[in-house]
Scaffold this motif. Structure first.
Motif, mmCIF file in Angstrom:
data_model
loop_
_atom_site.group_PDB
_atom_site.id
_atom_site.type_symbol
_atom_site.label_atom_id
_atom_site.label_comp_id
_atom_site.label_asym_id
_atom_site.label_seq_id
_atom_site.Cartn_x
_atom_site.Cartn_y
_atom_site.Cartn_z
ATOM 1 N N SER A 105 1.796 6.685 -6.913
ATOM 2 C CA SER A 105 0.744 7.499 -7.524
ATOM 3 C C SER A 105 0.956 8.985 -7.245
ATOM 4 O O SER A 105 0.762 9.826 -8.130
ATOM 5 N N LEU A 106 1.374 9.303 -6.024
ATOM 6 C CA LEU A 106 1.629 10.708 -5.700
ATOM 7 C C LEU A 106 2.849 11.227 -6.454
ATOM 8 O O LEU A 106 2.816 12.326 -7.031
ATOM 9 N N GLU A 135 0.834 -1.206 0.000
ATOM 10 C CA GLU A 135 0.000 0.000 0.000
ATOM 11 C C GLU A 135 0.870 1.257 0.000
ATOM 12 O O GLU A 135 0.552 2.246 -0.680
ATOM 13 N N ASP A 136 1.959 1.228 0.771
ATOM 14 C CA ASP A 136 2.893 2.361 0.776
ATOM 15 C C ASP A 136 3.444 2.607 -0.620
ATOM 16 O O ASP A 136 3.512 3.749 -1.093
ATOM 17 N N ALA A 159 2.193 1.731 -3.520
ATOM 18 C CA ALA A 159 1.147 2.206 -4.434
ATOM 19 C C ALA A 159 0.860 3.690 -4.207
ATOM 20 O O ALA A 159 0.757 4.467 -5.168
ATOM 21 N N GLU A 160 0.725 4.098 -2.941
ATOM 22 C CA GLU A 160 0.429 5.503 -2.659
ATOM 23 C C GLU A 160 1.592 6.405 -3.057
ATOM 24 O O GLU A 160 1.397 7.473 -3.657
#
Length: 222
Positions: free
Chosen positions: A90-91, A83-84, A86-87
């Protein structure tokens, strides 16, 4: 000025800042890998300071996302979860897309020369950790060339975590890495130089995507 309205005196934080710099550098050079425990008493001995500045330095690094503090486990170098990743990706992509568009519109010959210089240094990198440092320096130069201070500030907010992500990437696989990364960045510079927005956006996206694929195990070592 009334007592209520007085501004409290500034605190001297130089030592804690220096300790944070030393620990951050040790993480970036691989001395402390993701998941490694950082014990206050050991760090204070190695750095020859009291535990107070070490504790304050670890709080600074926690705000940067480089370490994680938990009461039952102590402090460890951050291990990025899926999740880290992916976030963060994307940012970073959103910020970088804006930076690329602005570089193509606004960058001077001097700006582009600074990108060329970093790309040239990559071809002489001696090891993977130096390459990661130069990779970050290249993207620093991209954001600086975008001429958008708040965009630079936003990049600075995730910069250390991107560095940690790239360390995670070389921890997964280094085969072909020292040859591939300079080539990718030369292609990025070329696309920016010819002011080809679509090509540049796709190349930057592919550059990010390949690193994510290595970290998540979705690609081979090429």
């Amino acid at each position: 000025m009334s007592e209520q309205g007085k501004v409290p005196p500034a605190r001297r934080r130089g030592l804690a800042d220096e300790v944070a710099d030393r620990i951050r550098e040790a993480i970036f050079t691989g001395t402390y890998a993701p998941g490694a425990q950082l014990r206050e008493v050991e760090l204070s001995g190695v750095l020859q300071v009291s535990r107070g500045p070490v504790r304050e330095a670890l709080r600074v690094l926690e705000r940067e996302g480089l370490v994680h503090c938990a009461w039952h486990r102590g402090t460890t170098v951050t291990t990025l979860s899926p999740e880290d990743v992916a976030e963060l990706t994307s940012l970073r992509g959103a910020l970088e897309d804006l930076a690329v568009r602005r570089v193509i519109e606004l960058a001077s010959d001097e700006d582009l020369a600074s990108l060329d210089k970093v790309a040239a240094l990559m071809e002489r990198a001696d090891d993977e950790h130096e390459m990661v440092r130069l990779d970050i320096a290249f993207h620093d130069a991209v954001f600086a060339s975008a001429r958008h201070q708040r965009l630079v500030d936003a990049w600075e907010g995730i910069r250390c975590q991107v560095h940690l992500f790239l360390l995670t990437r070389i921890g997964r696989n280094t085969e072909g890495y020292l040859g591939r990364i300079p080539r990718e960045h030369r292609e990025l510079v070329t696309a920016l130089r010819v002011r080809d927005t679509d090509s540049a956006l796709e190349l930057f996206a592919a550059h990010r995507r390949h690193a994510v694929d290595v970290v998540t195990g979705n690609t081979g070592p090429s």
